[in-house]
Design an enzyme around this catalytic site. Structure first.
Site, mmCIF file in Angstrom:
data_model
loop_
_atom_site.group_PDB
_atom_site.id
_atom_site.type_symbol
_atom_site.label_atom_id
_atom_site.label_comp_id
_atom_site.label_asym_id
_atom_site.label_seq_id
_atom_site.Cartn_x
_atom_site.Cartn_y
_atom_site.Cartn_z
ATOM 1 N N GLU A 1 0.862 -1.190 0.000
ATOM 2 C CA GLU A 1 0.000 0.000 0.000
ATOM 3 C C GLU A 1 0.892 1.232 0.000
ATOM 4 O O GLU A 1 1.860 1.293 0.757
ATOM 5 C CB GLU A 1 -0.909 0.006 1.225
ATOM 6 N N ASP B 1 -7.219 3.112 -8.213
ATOM 7 C CA ASP B 1 -7.631 4.472 -8.542
ATOM 8 C C ASP B 1 -7.716 4.606 -10.060
ATOM 9 O O ASP B 1 -6.733 4.368 -10.759
ATOM 10 C CB ASP B 1 -6.628 5.474 -7.974
ATOM 11 N N LYS C 1 -9.529 11.688 -15.032
ATOM 12 C CA LYS C 1 -9.218 12.819 -15.909
ATOM 13 C C LYS C 1 -8.117 12.426 -16.887
ATOM 14 O O LYS C 1 -7.111 11.827 -16.497
ATOM 15 C CB LYS C 1 -8.784 14.037 -15.088
#
Length: 161
Positions: free
Chosen positions: A65, A115, A119
């Site tokens: 992580e 994620d 954009k």
């Protein structure tokens, strides 16, 4: 069956320090056995890693992580339970795969809800790329699996390509 929480004085941290690991990583030294290794990228708070390790004691589980606050929660969640086959590490997945894991060292790579960086100007930050897929493929054993889940249709199209 009631879950047993290990008293704080008896807990062992399940976090690995990348600075102290050999390159490549000595999996037998880390886990104390040669069981198959599954790798989760982006463990969040560690719920999948914890449950998978408990349900599959004959496999070793390693989760990475990049967000320290989530890793801390995952480490705490795992350390207070009796799951000797789970480890966590703070770091960036591509670098870790490249430096610390050898070819054909993983049975499964788990990537759940990465994620999507929706954009267009942020697409370069996405985890999935041709180079990333090649690297993961090289680290999987023959017949190994890359398991991916996303709830972002555009990212799924990107990954599928």
């Amino acid at each position: 069956m009631e879950e047993r929480i290990i008293p704080r004085s008896e807990r062992v941290s399940r976090e690995l320090d990348m600075e102290k690991l050999s390159e490549p990583m000595d999996l037998k030294a880390v886990f104390g056995n040669e069981n198959p290794l599954e790798f989760e990228i982006g463990i969040g708070k560690g719920l999948f890693l914890l449950n998978a390790a408990r349900e599959n004691p004959d496999h070793n589980f390693l989760g990475i992580e990049v967000a320290r606050k989530y890793l801390n929660k995952a480490r705490e969640r795992i350390s207070k339970r009796d799951v000797p086959n789970a480890r966590v590490i703070h770091g960036e997945a591509y670098d870790f795969l490249e430096r610390f894991l050898t070819e054909a060292s993983l049975t499964t790579v788990h990537i759940y809800f990465p994620d999507p960086w929706p954009k267009k100007r942020h697409h370069k930050r996405r985890l999935f790329s041709q180079d990333f897929i090649k690297l993961v493929h090289s680290r999987l054993i023959k017949g190994g699996q890359l398991l991916v889940a996303t709830d972002h249709a555009g990212y799924w199209e990107w990954i599928s390509e």
